[in-house]
Design a protein around this motif. Structure first.
Motif, PDB file in Angstrom:
ATOM      1  N   UNK A 139       0.723  -1.410  -0.051  1.00  0.00           N
ATOM      2  CA  UNK A 139       0.078  -0.124  -0.731  1.00  0.00           C
ATOM      3  C   UNK A 139       0.352   1.171  -0.253  1.00  0.00           C
ATOM      4  N   UNK A 140       2.054   1.211  -0.412  1.00  0.00           N
ATOM      5  CA  UNK A 140       2.829   2.444  -0.531  1.00  0.00           C
ATOM      6  C   UNK A 140       3.181   2.984  -1.196  1.00  0.00           C
ATOM      7  N   UNK A 141       3.425   1.871  -2.955  1.00  0.00           N
ATOM      8  CA  UNK A 141       4.045   2.281  -3.739  1.00  0.00           C
ATOM      9  C   UNK A 141       5.403   2.044  -4.113  1.00  0.00           C
TER      10      UNK A 141
END
Length: 102
Positions: A78-80
């Motif tokens: 979820x942080x790329x």
């Protein structure tokens, strides 16, 4: 007859005629390398420690190469954040020619 040789921090069980894949050595292809012997077993029994220190194993360098590529992929959910790396470990193939008394 077989011997346990010491190379770096690893030990290998070898006999005359065996081909062993070791960590990369600084030696030319076709050159000779000597290894310290930790244990020797033959028809007379097993010799260890100071008795085996009188022996040496001689090998011939067959090739210097790299192993297959290993992919290392790191990411944070979820942080790329993604990081892909590859690594090919260098190695040396050595054929054991002789196990003899020094």
């Amino acid at each position: 007859m077989y011997a346990i040789i010491d190379n770096g921090n690893k030990q290998y069980k070898v006999a005359v005629g065996d081909v062993v894949r070791l960590e990369k050595l600084n030696a030319e292809v076709g050159g000779k390398v000597e290894f310290n012997v930790v244990l020797v077993a033959d028809e007379n029994g097993v010799k260890v420690t100071s008795e085996a220190a009188g022996y040496k194993a001689v090998g011939e360098v067959l090739q210097q190469a790299k192993a297959k590529k290993v992919i290392v992929f790191k990411y944070k959910a979820k942080k790329n954040e993604r990081k892909k790396q590859g690594h090919r470990q260098p190695f040396t193939d050595v054929k054991i020619v002789d196990i003899a008394v020094r």
